[in-house]
Design an enzyme around this catalytic site. Structure first.
Site, short mmCIF file in Angstrom:
data_model
loop_
_atom_site.label_atom_id
_atom_site.label_comp_id
_atom_site.label_asym_id
_atom_site.label_seq_id
_atom_site.Cartn_x
_atom_site.Cartn_y
_atom_site.Cartn_z
N ASN A 37 -9.57 -3.07 24.94
CA ASN A 37 -10.57 -2.07 25.33
C ASN A 37 -11.27 -2.49 26.62
O ASN A 37 -10.56 -2.84 27.58
CB ASN A 37 -11.50 -1.68 24.16
CG ASN A 37 -12.20 -2.78 23.42
OD1 ASN A 37 -11.56 -3.64 22.83
ND2 ASN A 37 -13.51 -2.76 23.41
N ASP A 38 -12.55 -2.49 26.68
CA ASP A 38 -13.30 -2.56 27.94
C ASP A 38 -12.80 -3.58 28.97
O ASP A 38 -12.59 -4.74 28.63
CB ASP A 38 -14.75 -2.95 27.69
CG ASP A 38 -15.37 -2.29 26.48
OD1 ASP A 38 -14.71 -1.48 25.84
OD2 ASP A 38 -16.53 -2.60 26.19
N GLN A 54 -11.28 -6.78 26.99
CA GLN A 54 -11.36 -6.99 25.55
C GLN A 54 -9.96 -6.88 24.95
O GLN A 54 -9.20 -5.96 25.28
CB GLN A 54 -12.26 -5.91 24.93
CG GLN A 54 -13.71 -6.02 25.31
CD GLN A 54 -14.43 -7.05 24.47
OE1 GLN A 54 -14.66 -6.85 23.29
NE2 GLN A 54 -14.76 -8.18 25.08
N TYR A 97 -17.73 -10.27 22.87
CA TYR A 97 -17.87 -8.90 23.33
C TYR A 97 -17.96 -8.82 24.86
O TYR A 97 -17.91 -9.82 25.56
CB TYR A 97 -19.08 -8.26 22.65
CG TYR A 97 -18.76 -7.64 21.31
CD1 TYR A 97 -17.59 -7.95 20.62
CD2 TYR A 97 -19.63 -6.72 20.72
CE1 TYR A 97 -17.30 -7.37 19.39
CE2 TYR A 97 -19.34 -6.13 19.50
CZ TYR A 97 -18.18 -6.46 18.83
OH TYR A 97 -17.92 -5.87 17.63
N ARG A 157 -26.08 -5.54 23.96
CA ARG A 157 -24.84 -6.17 24.44
C ARG A 157 -24.42 -5.66 25.83
O ARG A 157 -24.95 -4.70 26.34
CB ARG A 157 -23.71 -5.91 23.45
CG ARG A 157 -23.46 -4.45 23.14
CD ARG A 157 -22.27 -4.29 22.18
NE ARG A 157 -22.15 -2.93 21.72
CZ ARG A 157 -22.68 -2.46 20.59
NH1 ARG A 157 -23.34 -3.24 19.77
NH2 ARG A 157 -22.53 -1.17 20.27
#
Ligand code: FRU
Length: 480
Positions: A37-38, A54, A97, A157
């Site tokens: 992901n990100d 991620q 994260y 976050r």
């Protein structure tokens, strides 16, 4: 905590390249296995663009979040991605994260959120440094903020560093105790990082959580990019489950206020979230995640062992309060073969062209008498359509003609006077469209059932005046 064997995982990535599955993209970053992901830690360092993201290397679910790492000098040739950061202790046991990167004292430093949950699911998010090592790992360093500040929940976050007047700050996504979203600003001081509070703005109540903020500069202007969650869909925008957008204007750090225009989305497609921007040589370059949280069922690659991609690198410019995004100019080097489309006739109501396995299409359609134009990417019996209606100045992306994966429509306003301009990148499953020279962009996936190269078809309700354009076959990214 799961065990992460870097050697074994890196070896499997190496074996998985080049990709073999027909749904794997050729010029979008993705992984042979696991879920990405990100984009994270985007930094220009030591002559190359460093890209982290991620990654759950252990399965196609949102768990075990690690950071993968690759780098490139030209956005064409990349280092084979490697595992760089993974959960190892009580602070980040539930995930490393998202975070950012920066060059500090000649080193690539990442600042990331350590995610830890107790039995009741309560999070203690800590913000921690990590430093890129010769061996490709990020060595964990000091925790600079141990938990969420009073008044805010554990949804705290995704720090993003920036500096102003020689001082260092970060902006971070947060949720107030009343479950509304916001961002907080921290400033580095001789005694540590101090919370300066919220960046006041004019948005009022705007969703229950803001993820992945970026505070970037365009000359004298600034933009706060963020991903609000919990906004209602509207007729012309906000049609995804979660948004990725920005407000542009001026930030006063003395007053902790931002004066800004309206919230606008960065992308109007189905599959765009959590973008990150890095600045280099005056350019603002964006990478986004091609995916959407809580929508895994829209992505049939799940059963094939991998999920999601990153977008193409996009170059951002701000004009009259609006961010334009264009594919980074380096991507022109992917072009290997070219064919021209020129039709100059007032009888044209149709056009057909074969595309390649990977294609870029540039089209200028002088509308003439046409009020409605329909552009299709046709995969045998399946298709995705882009429909432009001049009377309503509306563009619709319609995936209902596809059998697998997410379906539905997305519609947005597009202001066209005479010429509809389109630049389309069609990879195996990832498609990115840029409208009116970057005024709007749309990223979306299509998962054709059969392994066939698409055909491009264009129809209009009345004769178009002219069509000119080009189609290129695009090469794949190269990994080494
Ligand atoms: C956004 C996000 C971030 C978080 C990360 C975890 O997609 O939820 O807020 O840091 O993903 O993978």
């Amino acid at each position: 905590m799961e065990a992460f064997d870097k050697r074994e995982i890196d070896a499997r990535v190496r074996e998985g390249l080049p990709f073999r599955h027909r749904w794997h993209n050729r010029f979008h970053l993705e992984m042979p296995f696991g879920l990405i992901n990100d984009p994270n830690g985007l930094t220009y360092f030591d002559g190359a663009y460093h890209i982290f993201y991620q990654w759950n290397p252990l399965g196609t679910v949102h768990k075990n979040k690690c950071w993968a790492h690759t780098s490139t000098r030209d956005f064409i040739h990349y280092r084979v991605p490697e595992l760089a950061l993974w959960p190892t202790d009580a602070h980040d046991k539930d995930g490393c994260y998202s975070g950012c990167g920066s060059v500090i004292n000649g080193q690539l430093k990442a600042l990331y959120t350590c995610n830890a949950k107790d039995e009741a699911g309560v999070r203690t998010p800590a913000q921690r440094w990590a430093t890129l090592q010769e061996d490709g790992t990020l060595a964990k360093g000091a925790i600079i903020v141990a938990k969420n500040p009073p008044g805010y929940t554990g949804h705290f976050r995704d720090p993003y560093l920036f500096s102003r007047h020689g001082r260092r700050y970060f902006v971070i996504g947060a949720q107030r105790e009343d479950e509304t979203g916001t961002v907080l600003i921290y400033e580095e001081t001789p005694t540590g990082w101090q919370c300066r509070g919220e960046l006041a703005n004019r948005l009022g109540e705007f969703g229950y959580m803001w993820e992945c903020p970026n505070l970037i500069r365009f000359g004298d202007y600034e933009a706060l990019i963020f991903c609000p969650q919990g906004l209602e869909a509207r007729e012309h925008d906000r049609q995804n489950l979660y948004q990725a957008g920005y407000v542009a204007g001026h930030v006063s750090l003395d007053g902790m206020t931002m004066f800004h225009g309206k919230f606008q989305e960065l992308d109007k497609g189905f599959d765009f979230y959590a973008p990150q921007v890095f600045q280099h040589e005056g350019r603002n370059l964006l990478l986004g995640w091609m995916g959407m949280p809580d929508k895994d069922s829209d992505y049939p690659t799940k059963e094939e062992g991998w999920m999601y991609s990153l977008t193409l690198p996009r170059e951002l410019t701000l004009r009259q309060g609006h961010i334009f995004s264009k594919p980074a100019r380096e991507l022109r080097e992917l072009r290997v073969q070219e064919s021209a489309i020129t039709l100059d006739t007032d009888l044209t109501e149709e056009l057909e062209a074969d595309l390649y396995e990977g294609s870029e299409v540039l089209l200028d359609i002088t509308l003439g008498e046409a009020q409605r134009v329909r552009l299709e990417l046709v995969y045998g019996l399946e298709k995705v359509a882009l429909l432009f209606d001049r009377t309503t100045q509306m563009m619709v992306i319609d995936r209902n003609g596809m059998k697998l994966g997410g379906r539905g429509k997305r519609q947005f306003r597009l202001f066209v006077d005479q010429v509809l301009s389109l630049q389309l990148f069609a990879d195996k499953t990832a498609v990115e469209a840029f409208f009116q020279h970057g005024e709007e962009a749309a990223a979306f996936f299509v998962f054709p059932e059969k392994n066939i190269q698409p055909e491009l078809r264009l129809y209009s309700d009345a004769p178009m005046e002219s069509i000119s354009g080009r189609i290129w076959q695009l090469d794949s990214f190269k990994f080494r």
